[in-house]
Design a protein around this motif. Structure first.
Motif, PDB file in Angstrom:
ATOM      1  N   ALA A  30       0.830  -1.207   0.000  1.00  0.00           N
ATOM      2  CA  ALA A  30       0.000   0.000   0.000  1.00  0.00           C
ATOM      3  C   ALA A  30       0.862   1.254   0.000  1.00  0.00           C
ATOM      4  O   ALA A  30       0.543   2.247  -0.673  1.00  0.00           O
ATOM      5  CB  ALA A  30      -0.932  -0.013   1.212  1.00  0.00           C
ATOM      6  N   GLN A  31       1.976   1.225   0.729  1.00  0.00           N
ATOM      7  CA  GLN A  31       2.878   2.378   0.757  1.00  0.00           C
ATOM      8  C   GLN A  31       3.515   2.609  -0.615  1.00  0.00           C
ATOM      9  O   GLN A  31       3.743   3.757  -1.019  1.00  0.00           O
ATOM     10  CB  GLN A  31       3.984   2.163   1.811  1.00  0.00           C
ATOM     11  N   ASN A  32       3.788   1.535  -1.341  1.00  0.00           N
ATOM     12  CA  ASN A  32       4.320   1.681  -2.701  1.00  0.00           C
ATOM     13  C   ASN A  32       3.300   2.363  -3.610  1.00  0.00           C
ATOM     14  O   ASN A  32       3.654   3.200  -4.450  1.00  0.00           O
ATOM     15  CB  ASN A  32       4.701   0.318  -3.271  1.00  0.00           C
ATOM     16  N   GLU A  33       2.029   1.999  -3.466  1.00  0.00           N
ATOM     17  CA  GLU A  33       0.975   2.648  -4.247  1.00  0.00           C
ATOM     18  C   GLU A  33       0.905   4.141  -3.916  1.00  0.00           C
ATOM     19  O   GLU A  33       0.685   4.975  -4.797  1.00  0.00           O
ATOM     20  CB  GLU A  33      -0.376   1.976  -3.973  1.00  0.00           C
ATOM     21  N   LEU A  34       1.087   4.468  -2.648  1.00  0.00           N
ATOM     22  CA  LEU A  34       1.065   5.874  -2.242  1.00  0.00           C
ATOM     23  C   LEU A  34       2.245   6.630  -2.844  1.00  0.00           C
ATOM     24  O   LEU A  34       2.110   7.792  -3.250  1.00  0.00           O
ATOM     25  CB  LEU A  34       1.104   5.967  -0.712  1.00  0.00           C
TER      26      LEU A  34
END
Length: 435
Positions: A30-34
């Motif tokens: 999820a942090q990569n998507e952010l």
């Protein structure tokens, strides 16, 4: 020194949360998507910067030429000889730079840029939702470890009582105060309690491995957990419920998605307006030409600078822009309907979660009192057993009742806490809770 080692081996709730945020695979994804959304909303992806293209080329030609002059005579009246040019080299060099800048595009890039920023906000909310869901998963496993830990303690205590009963029954049998049946019954109960302890320890080991998976660490890492549970103040919970519309992550995502759709409509409208842009270019070239039959060799060199403005208006593109605008408006209407649906469902979920939590909390309070009652009953049964006023079967039933009461209380305690965490998640306060 031993106490210090044990204290260091306790995995606190805050430490579990910290490890989850740092190591959990789902949160990392999820942090990569952010991070991708952050890159997308940067000025480099906005369309506000000019495009600059540099070009350069070099060309080399090597040619041989024989030129004949049939019927042509020289000054002496002789046939004019052929002119032969060997290895004639031609060199061409070009370099240039072109700049294009859009002054006005119907505000399309303005709303596209705002859309990308809102998309980043939406992704932030999606990351928050992932963290909240993972935290619920974490504590469902963490509290399962805590429950099994307390169950092991309860069952080990029952085993100690049963072993003491065997010893007492053996002495009484040796002194003729009871029959061998009492000794055998006590030994059977010890076997039963020993098996229960082994099963509970295995369940505890399994739960610890489940927690290690959530925390993404060594499956066989050994630790203890904090079994202390505190509940949120009732008035504070009421305040959270009252403000849930402003804090629930599902509703916030729906609002953000509506903003994205609104910007998409405005961006689609820009396709109906003209585009005005500036262009500029600078070029340099050089040509080295060899000598020919009629001309000597030469060097040509030049520079050029061009500035211009352009206006482009797509008066009719076959109707694609109009269809796109209509679809964008329909999508916005759909988002609004979905938001209303989400609001209704979230209100239902909060009402259900609140009722479930209050019910489980009441059950926990009842189970606590039930444990007190069964402890008193077991103590009195022990005294009566010593006096021979009750049978070992009656005592065993009192012991089983206490075991069931304590394990039921443990289950009720953690069920109530998990129900509270679900209510906090729905009201948007889970990440603001002090564990």
């Amino acid at each position: 020194m031993l106490q210090q080692s044990i204290a260091q081996n306790v995995l606190s709730k805050s430490e579990a949360i910290s490890e989850m945020l740092q190591n959990n695979f789902g949160i990392q994804l999820a942090q990569n998507e952010l991070e991708i959304a952050s890159n997308n909303k940067s000025i480099l992806n906005s369309g506000y910067l000019p495009t600059v293209v540099g070009t350069a080329s070099a060309q080399y030609d090597n040619a041989s030429d024989r030129r004949s002059f049939p019927g042509s005579l020289d000054e002496d009246g002789n046939p004019r000889p052929d002119v032969v040019i060997e290895d004639a080299e031609t060199q061409r060099y070009n370099a240039g730079i072109n700049v294009n800048y859009v002054l006005f595009d119907g505000l399309g890039r303005y709303y596209d840029y705002k859309q990308l920023k809102e998309q980043y906000n939406l992704t932030e909310l999606q990351v928050r939702e992932t963290i909240e869901n993972t935290m619920l998963q974490l504590f469902s496993v963490y509290y399962e470890v805590a429950r099994q830990t307390e169950n092991v303690v309860v069952l080990e205590q029952a085993l100690r009582v049963s072993k003491e009963r065997v010893t007492r029954a053996q002495y009484q049998f040796e002194y003729g105060q009871n029959s061998k049946l009492e000794v055998l019954q006590a030994e059977v109960d010890v076997v039963t309690d020993s098996v229960n302890v082994l099963n509970a320890k295995q369940q505890l080991a399994n739960a610890k491995r489940d927690l290690n998976v959530v925390l993404n660490r060594d499956l066989n890492a050994s630790f203890k957990v904090d079994t202390l549970v505190s509940f949120t103040n009732k008035l504070q919970l009421e305040g959270y419920v009252a403000n849930s519309k402003e804090n629930n992550v599902t509703l916030l995502q729906s609002e953000s998605q509506m903003k994205v759709s609104d910007y998409a409509i405005k961006s689609a409208k820009s396709l109906l307006l003209p585009t005005i842009g500036l262009t500029g270019s600078y070029g340099w070239n050089r040509i080295n030409s060899p000598a020919s039959a009629f001309f000597p060799g030469s060097i040509s060199q030049g520079e050029n600078l061009t500035l211009g403005a352009n206006l482009t208006w797509n008066l009719f593109d076959g109707g694609g822009s109009i269809v796109g605008l209509k679809n964008a408006k329909i999508l916005y209407d759909s988002q609004e309907l979905q938001r209303k649906q989400f609001e209704l469902e979230v209100n239902r979920d909060i009402a259900n979660a609140k009722g479930t939590y209050e019910n489980l909390l009441e059950i926990y309070n009842i189970q606590e009192q039930n444990v007190v009652t069964n402890k008193n009953n077991l103590e009195r049964s022990q005294e009566r057993l010593k006096l021979g006023q009750i049978s070992s079967i009656e005592f065993r039933q009192a012991q089983i009742n206490l075991i069931n009461a304590e394990t039921s209380k443990n289950l009720a305690k953690y069920d109530a806490k998990l129900a509270e965490l679900e209510l906090l998640r729905l009201t948007g306060q889970l990440l603001n809770t002090d564990f």
